[in-house]
Design a protein around this motif. Structure first.
Motif, mmCIF file in Angstrom:
data_model
loop_
_atom_site.group_PDB
_atom_site.id
_atom_site.type_symbol
_atom_site.label_atom_id
_atom_site.label_comp_id
_atom_site.label_asym_id
_atom_site.label_seq_id
_atom_site.Cartn_x
_atom_site.Cartn_y
_atom_site.Cartn_z
ATOM 1 N N ASP A 54 0.847 -1.197 0.000
ATOM 2 C CA ASP A 54 0.000 0.000 0.000
ATOM 3 C C ASP A 54 0.886 1.252 0.000
ATOM 4 N N ASP A 55 0.236 2.424 0.110
ATOM 5 C CA ASP A 55 0.985 3.680 0.027
ATOM 6 C C ASP A 55 2.013 3.843 1.135
ATOM 7 N N SER A 56 1.825 3.133 2.246
ATOM 8 C CA SER A 56 2.779 3.236 3.361
ATOM 9 C C SER A 56 3.873 2.171 3.296
ATOM 10 N N GLY A 57 3.859 1.366 2.232
ATOM 11 C CA GLY A 57 4.900 0.353 2.077
ATOM 12 C C GLY A 57 4.611 -0.958 2.764
ATOM 13 N N VAL A 58 3.410 -1.154 3.273
ATOM 14 C CA VAL A 58 3.038 -2.394 3.959
ATOM 15 C C VAL A 58 2.483 -3.383 2.944
ATOM 16 N N PHE A 59 2.888 -4.643 3.080
ATOM 17 C CA PHE A 59 2.404 -5.689 2.177
ATOM 18 C C PHE A 59 0.879 -5.720 2.189
ATOM 19 N N ALA A 60 0.291 -5.679 0.999
ATOM 20 C CA ALA A 60 -1.167 -5.615 0.896
ATOM 21 C C ALA A 60 -1.776 -6.798 0.166
ATOM 22 N N GLY A 61 -0.949 -7.673 -0.409
ATOM 23 C CA GLY A 61 -1.478 -8.839 -1.109
ATOM 24 C C GLY A 61 -0.806 -9.032 -2.446
#
Length: 369
Positions: A104-111
């Motif tokens: 996502d925009d914050s760099g967290v794995f999203a899928g």
């Protein structure tokens, strides 16, 4: 200045792309399919959501497909795979599926986001070509068996007749006369052809998986080495051939086969070694095994060495079995393996050494060549 696409434009690009697109969340469950996917499968978004999409995977591909997907998902690595997916008309077609992890925009794995294309025509063309290749190989094997049947029967019988006639002529001809020399020449030529026939039959046994048969009996490796040296010296009169015996040569082996193997190695050294250089045989061993080393000056080319024991790879030989066919080293190794031993090669310092290692005990386990 480049204009950035709006979210609406991105959505329209995805929805109307000719490529099927899917998305999965952090739980590995699918939460989006584009319109191209839904039109292809003929199912609704609700039916495909979560694990519903997997209902369209061919039963034979299901376990492999899901396992491949989950394994890469847990490692968060891109993946590619091909599997059969049911189209809306009920026909299963091969598709190529590629998935990549995204954040996502914050760099967290999203899928994961994936894309699929129909590759059924290409896969079916490959399957057709593979089937054709298998059929051609089967025909080639049948042809090989037919040729070998001719070699082993229709050629061997007249060769034996020619050899017998040459032997009779040699015995009755005037000593030192032209008739005797011609008869002896015919006898030697027949012997070379018989050697080639024998090698072809050995090659056939190896390819059929039966291996080279051996009949072990108590014999002396030292006398076998000396026999081969005397034989090769009579042909290679310009070469110095020496024999160092450093061990007891007694053991249980198939004398005919071991003579064949040592002859192949020695003839190979004479033919491929540095012209005019000496060839050395050395017998070593301990209580369990013996080793016959055949050493010659001259290195095997680096591009040949990795495949030196393959049939039709070892080049032309002089004065021994396998002449002209490149079967000498292949058969020598097969004989070693049939005795529970092995054949090694060392090529260094501008010289080549083949090392034939054999267990002394005839009770050693037989290994399929």
């Amino acid at each position: 200045m480049d204009r950035v696409l709006t979210s609406t434009e991105y959505r329209l690009l995805i929805e109307h792309s000719p490529v099927m697109v899917w998305r999965a969340g952090v739980d590995a469950k699918c939460d989006y399919f584009n319109e191209t996917w839904l039109q292809y499968t003929g199912r609704t978004m609700a039916q495909e959501m979560g694990d519903g999409w997997a209902e369209g995977v061919h039963p034979e591909d299901f376990q492999r497909c899901v396992a491949h997907y989950l394994a890469h998902f847990h490692r968060r690595e891109p993946f590619e795979m091909e599997y059969r997916l049911r189209r809306k008309d009920g026909v299963f077609r091969w598709i190529f599926d590629r998935g990549v992890p995204y954040s996502d925009d914050s760099g967290v794995f999203a899928g994961y986001i994936g894309s699929c294309v129909d590759v059924d025509e290409r896969r079916r063309a490959q399957d057709t070509q593979q089937q054709h290749t298998r059929e051609q190989l089967a025909l080639a094997r049948d042809f090989e068996r037919w040729i070998l049947a001719i070699v082993s029967h229709d050629i061997r019988d007249p060769l034996n007749t020619i050899q017998l006639a040459a032997h009779v002529l040699s015995r009755t001809a005037e000593p030192g006369g032209p008739a005797k020399r011609q008869a002896e020449s015919v006898g030697r030529a027949v012997g070379r052809i018989q050697h080639i026939v024998g090698d072809l039959l050995d090659l056939s046994r190896e390819r059929e998986g039966t291996g080279i048969s051996v009949d072990r009996k108590p014999t002396d490796m030292r006398s076998m080495c000396q026999h081969i040296i005397d034989e090769v010296r009579a042909i290679a009169t310009d070469r110095q051939i020496t024999f160092d015996c450093e061990a007891d040569g007694l053991g249980a082996w198939d004398e005919h086969r071991i003579l064949q193997a040592i002859s192949n190695l020695t003839s190979n050294a004479v033919q491929h070694g540095k012209p005019g250089s000496p060839v050395r045989l050395r017998l070593t061993g301990d209580a369990q095994r013996v080793a016959v080393e055949v050493h010659n000056e001259g290195a095997i080319p680096s591009e040949v060495l990795p495949r030196i024991f393959e049939p039709f790879r070892s080049g032309r030989h002089h004065g021994g079995r396998g002449q002209g066919l490149g079967l000498g080293l292949f058969i020598a190794k097969a004989i070693a393996v049939a005795h529970g031993g092995g054949l090694e090669v060392d090529c260094s310092g501008g010289a080549t050494t083949f090392r034939l290692v054999l267990p002394r005990n005839g009770a050693a386990e037989r290994v399929a060549a």
